[in-house]
Scaffold this active site. Sequence first.
Site, mmCIF file in Angstrom:
data_model
loop_
_atom_site.group_PDB
_atom_site.id
_atom_site.type_symbol
_atom_site.label_atom_id
_atom_site.label_comp_id
_atom_site.label_asym_id
_atom_site.label_seq_id
_atom_site.Cartn_x
_atom_site.Cartn_y
_atom_site.Cartn_z
ATOM 1 N N SER A 24 2.622 -0.847 -3.970
ATOM 2 C CA SER A 24 1.187 -0.635 -3.183
ATOM 3 C C SER A 24 0.545 0.155 -3.101
ATOM 4 O O SER A 24 1.389 1.153 -3.742
ATOM 5 C CB SER A 24 0.708 -1.197 -1.816
ATOM 6 O OG SER A 24 1.710 -0.305 -0.567
ATOM 7 N N THR A 25 -0.670 0.714 -2.998
ATOM 8 C CA THR A 25 -0.639 2.116 -3.615
ATOM 9 C C THR A 25 -1.760 2.483 -1.927
ATOM 10 O O THR A 25 -2.403 1.367 -1.832
ATOM 11 C CB THR A 25 -1.157 2.454 -4.629
ATOM 12 O OG1 THR A 25 -2.421 3.591 -4.974
ATOM 13 C CG2 THR A 25 -2.482 1.177 -4.749
ATOM 14 N N GLN A 26 -1.911 3.576 -1.716
ATOM 15 C CA GLN A 26 -2.678 3.984 -0.460
ATOM 16 C C GLN A 26 -3.710 5.610 -0.880
ATOM 17 O O GLN A 26 -3.553 6.353 -1.910
ATOM 18 C CB GLN A 26 -2.209 4.452 0.051
ATOM 19 C CG GLN A 26 -1.143 3.353 1.212
ATOM 20 C CD GLN A 26 0.111 3.516 1.107
ATOM 21 O OE1 GLN A 26 0.498 3.913 0.485
ATOM 22 N NE2 GLN A 26 0.836 2.076 1.063
ATOM 23 N N GLU A 46 0.749 5.703 7.197
ATOM 24 C CA GLU A 46 1.045 5.993 5.815
ATOM 25 C C GLU A 46 0.552 7.210 5.609
ATOM 26 O O GLU A 46 0.654 7.994 5.045
ATOM 27 C CB GLU A 46 2.518 5.721 5.186
ATOM 28 C CG GLU A 46 3.896 4.544 6.192
ATOM 29 C CD GLU A 46 4.260 3.989 5.352
ATOM 30 O OE1 GLU A 46 4.768 4.485 4.140
ATOM 31 O OE2 GLU A 46 4.532 2.293 4.392
ATOM 32 N N GLY A 62 6.520 0.482 -4.868
ATOM 33 C CA GLY A 62 6.583 -0.466 -6.262
ATOM 34 C C GLY A 62 5.317 -1.314 -6.107
ATOM 35 O O GLY A 62 5.504 -2.315 -6.934
#
Length: 740
Positions: A198-200, A164, A196
């Site tokens: 995770s972060t990438q 993603e 809400g």
Amino acid sequence: MPPPTAGNAWLAGRRFGIVIDAGSSGSRLQIYSWRDPRFVLADKGDELANTLPKVEKGTRDGEGWVKKAEPGISSFADHLHDIPGYLRPLLAHARDLIPPKLQAETPLYFLATAGMRLLTPEQQANILRETCNFFVYHSHFKIDVSSAAGPCGSSVRIITGEEEGLFGWIAVNYLMDGFSSSSTKHTTYGFLDMGGASTQIAFEPSNTYQKDKSDLINVRLRLLGGKEIQHRVFVATWLGYGTNQAREKYVGVAINEFEESRHGDGDNDVVADPCLPKHLELTETPVHVGSASDHAKKTHRLIGTGSFEECMQKSSPLLNNNAPCPDTPCLMNGIHVPPIDFSVSHFIGVSEYWFSSEHVFGLGGPYNFVEYERAASKFCSMEWDDIVRQHERSQHSGDGEVENKDGQVVEVGKWGPQVELSRLSMQCFKAAWIANVLHEGIGMPRIVDFGGNSTSNDNEVAEQAEEKGLGRPTFQSVDTVGDIAISWTLGKMVLVASSEVPPLKNAKPIVDPIDDVPESETSPITPIRPFSMEALENRISPHLPYSLTRPSLGFSPVILLYILVMLVLILITWPLWRRLRPVFRRSLRRLTRRDVDTYSLEEGISLNGNGHYRGAFSTPPSPRKKWHPFQKLIPKARPVSRSSSRTRRPSSLNLAHPLVSGEVSLKRESPVRSNSFPSINVSSSSSSGNTSPLPSPDHDLEVSGSLYHSRSRNGSQVNLNSVIMPRTISRVNSEHSFAD
């Protein structure tokens, strides 16, 4: 809405692509389009040779190119038969918009994300199989054949969080002209995404770091002129670092600290929370508890004190920057990330970075920490009742103004219909968490303007960044560029459109970066692959000589090996089966004998505790011949007196059926096997007294093909007018009579 007609100029040379983003809450179908590269080169070849194909919305007017279905497809794991009905409206929408003659060459991708990753491999495989079968048998769209990726290859599969981020990085740089080969003054943009859970992060490290590094993904794209460009990108995901899960962790820590500092066992479970607007009261049950105290696991009340600076201090430890770092350098939670030169690398933030900045503060776009901090501090210190009042007013007027108790107007931006009270209640924490991730987690420098930025706009911030030697803003939050939203689905379509450009010379096909890794073991991204024979082949093939691989042989050696192993097993087990077959047959006969015994019990014959037969006669069958109720019936009987209500028989009688008073004889009409049920016609004479003579040998018991269906269950007397015979195949070839 009917599909475009053949006379439509916009349709000339038009190509289409479909991506279904199968998320946890729903599936969203998006139709993209672009002009065939050959038509573009014929019209403006020199002018556009150094650009990528222009990917647009799939409809000329920009309406109806998106269709959504709810809930997420992962919810159908236990009722797969409902999947076709769930997918049918999405497919019908695509068929209505894309001309029938173009559907066979239009690729369709069903790419599942968060919800499907939580299922078991078996559930994943079942859903992917049902989805694949539906699209294959109910549409004419272009779908890949079965491969290691899934039953429909790369067309229907589950993508990872890293994928993603990688697709999002492609989309950002495509829309921001980061791939333009004519520009030499800057590198590509970095990509930041926060949801809400995770972060990438995805960015292109400096050239000095890229040498001999296996943790980078090679992204290949082909420009319209046929030239291929390559970028090596680093991608990382932090699970649990999204705003919702970070809030859950924060609540658990706050309640635990409160319990450790409290005195006595009072009932006052009220926790002061600086991350909530003033006097907002929430009831929270901790999910993440670091204490063994039972009281810390109970529900507490959190009352907001409204301090943005204190909220940043209390939430900063959740970044876990002190975690061990096995491969330096590291960022949050000990995750290795290459060094970032923010004077060269500039980042675009989407999703929560945009929502928290623009929807409430009105500060979307180029980011300035001073202005952001000022807006967040004002919002957090507001009374919750004033925020609720302003929310009600903005839903009607959209003026975005609120008055505090002193009558002063506090500007907090325009809250449109997309801003709900639930967003406003968590806005203070989310704003603090985003600032912490940017500056304490990723290490992005703060742009400090000591003169203040209360009246600056986006252009002024960009000019200030230019004056400070940053060239472009270090960070900016973006939702759309032009009229196209930044989405990872767009990055996927850019790859597809790029793959259709004819190369200048023989070159490898353009594929997804995760499928472009020669050795899957060395890939920094581990793909999600439900178990299949193709997956087994992909695991074994790298360990085989090239001469024994599919490209060399033209077929799968693993499948051939599987067939050979099955043949060997059959050859080994067949002689063994021939030896064991008599054993199974004898066991089956014993089971049949038990069924026969049970049948005999219903006919008045039973076994006593010692295994002997009892019933109308207590004498067991003759030991000279094997007893079976389906074979010879009754040998000749002798007269016997009855001294009681029970009738006793001589030991020589065969107890296939109980004897009755009267003279009987047995005849078989034909020696040929018969499947019919014989019946017994009996002539008997009544007698009185305690004794009853047995039948005379001169009388015969006649057997015919009819069957009597009633019988007497009287233990002392058997009525010959209702004798039921067992269903059997007669094997008696001779006439039987009673003999002494």
